[in-house]
Design a protein around this motif. Sequence first.
Motif, mmCIF file in Angstrom:
data_model
loop_
_atom_site.group_PDB
_atom_site.id
_atom_site.type_symbol
_atom_site.label_atom_id
_atom_site.label_comp_id
_atom_site.label_asym_id
_atom_site.label_seq_id
_atom_site.Cartn_x
_atom_site.Cartn_y
_atom_site.Cartn_z
ATOM 1 N N LYS A 24 -9.134 -9.155 5.639
ATOM 2 C CA LYS A 24 -9.242 -8.903 7.089
ATOM 3 C C LYS A 24 -7.957 -9.286 7.805
ATOM 4 C CE LYS A 24 -11.325 -8.172 11.059
ATOM 5 N NZ LYS A 24 -10.256 -8.542 11.963
ATOM 6 N N SER A 25 -7.350 -10.402 7.438
ATOM 7 C CA SER A 25 -6.114 -10.841 8.080
ATOM 8 C C SER A 25 -4.979 -9.850 7.845
ATOM 9 C CB SER A 25 -5.710 -12.225 7.558
ATOM 10 O OG SER A 25 -5.539 -12.197 6.149
ATOM 11 N N ASN A 74 -7.637 4.650 11.883
ATOM 12 C CA ASN A 74 -8.452 3.481 11.583
ATOM 13 C C ASN A 74 -8.461 3.246 10.078
ATOM 14 O OD1 ASN A 74 -9.452 3.131 14.352
ATOM 15 N ND2 ASN A 74 -10.573 5.032 13.969
ATOM 16 N N ASP A 134 -5.195 -6.594 10.104
ATOM 17 C CA ASP A 134 -4.710 -6.743 11.483
ATOM 18 C C ASP A 134 -3.207 -6.518 11.599
ATOM 19 O OD1 ASP A 134 -7.286 -7.357 12.258
ATOM 20 O OD2 ASP A 134 -7.002 -9.521 12.046
ATOM 21 N N ARG A 135 -2.498 -6.490 10.454
ATOM 22 C CA ARG A 135 -1.037 -6.424 10.533
ATOM 23 C C ARG A 135 -0.437 -5.236 9.781
ATOM 24 N NH1 ARG A 135 2.197 -11.604 9.202
ATOM 25 N NH2 ARG A 135 3.730 -10.274 10.276
#
Length: 459
Positions: free
Chosen positions: A398-399, A441, A402-403
């Motif tokens: 997930k982290s 997405n 985000d990038r």
Amino acid sequence: MKSLYGKFAVITISIMVLSSIVAFLLSNVYYQQHLKPLNDQKNTRIAESIAAFVQDNPSIDLEDYLSHTAETGYQLYLMDATGHEQSFGAPFRDLSLSDSAKKHVLDGHIYHGIRHFPTDTFVTGFFANELRNSIGVPLTYNNTDYALFIRPDIALLFNEMHYLFAWLLVLSIVLSIVFVLIGTNYLIKPIATLTKATHSLANGQFHLDLPTARKDELGQLAKSFVHMAKKLQQLDDTRKEFISNISHDIQSPLSNMKGYTGLLEKEQLNEEEKNQYISIINGEINRLSTLTKQLLLLASLDRNEDLLQKQPVNISTQVKELIRNAQWSTQDKGISLSYSLPDLTINGDPSLLNTVWDNLLTNAIKYNRPNGSIDISLKRAGSKAIMTFSDTGIGMQKSELDRIFERFYRIDTARTRSIDGTGLGLSIVADIVDLHGGQVNVVSIPGEGTAFRVELPIA
């Protein structure tokens, strides 16, 4: 005076002074036009009642009566036709009065000195202790005609009150100035703090301690400032990471080329070794060429240049062509590729859209596991075209999700450089899709795979 605090205090106090002057002038106009005639009428009735009482009671002692009347808060001046004068109560400061005015009263007429007192200086009609600022009425006592002049004794009526009024005025002015200075400090202090914060930001210090609890505009400004500082810190971190990554991505192929050109200088190399080294050098040159092209494209996107050359584009045909060109890559890794690409034409830039599909397909192959699979689908949903690239690759945390659209960002597994890439592809994809008015997405499960979904308006 350069400080905002000083300017605010001076302007506020100046407004107070100006408002007081304007209010005083307006009050003076109100007094001259309305209150002074009323005051004249009131004192005329009092003077007439005094004269009427004397005339109705000829047996009283005139001087005693007038003396007692003066003690109630009036200044009295009495004269007869022979010019004999007497004052009762506090003396008049100025006894000058024209002979015609005196004769006018002795002849049985009323002298309205209060109403006609000069109006050239503020509220003088109320405070001027002058005989001409009085009411004159005729008075007959024991068959003798007199002229009685009367006016309120301001000093007696306001003996204590004028000190109170003076103290109230002084205290009002002093307290107003003190409260203005305190209020100004309360308003200006956060701005001074923000000013110091701007110097901290200019020096690269992004951790700011600003008061954000206020509910007014200054509190909102402080919150916006803290948010801006965080954004600037992110931009600064991105800049440093960009410099670090671009330095590595440029230095690495240059070092390889330098090493292999050194090897080519050796005379004992056989033909196969030379061809191998030349092939590696050409590969590094292509790697640098790809990097520079991507950087140039990103620079153009950043400048919002008019890159779009829109025309009808059959995106299914574009993707099928890319799949054919990538057959050797999928076969080399044993990847099975399936697709559902019905004909669908949208309005867009064919070159930029081809870059999007190429980057997504390349990533799906590059980060897939051996003997994995890729599925590509295209469908129409209302006025949108939806293209999906799904793979069974390494997936992302997930982290990392985000990038992934940040420039030069590569997931941890790829940071070993075992997988070739620049970290610019997905950033370019996001910018191009946004330029077309669409969105991209991503859904990913670590160890299972990733799916990129691109939505683009058809018209």
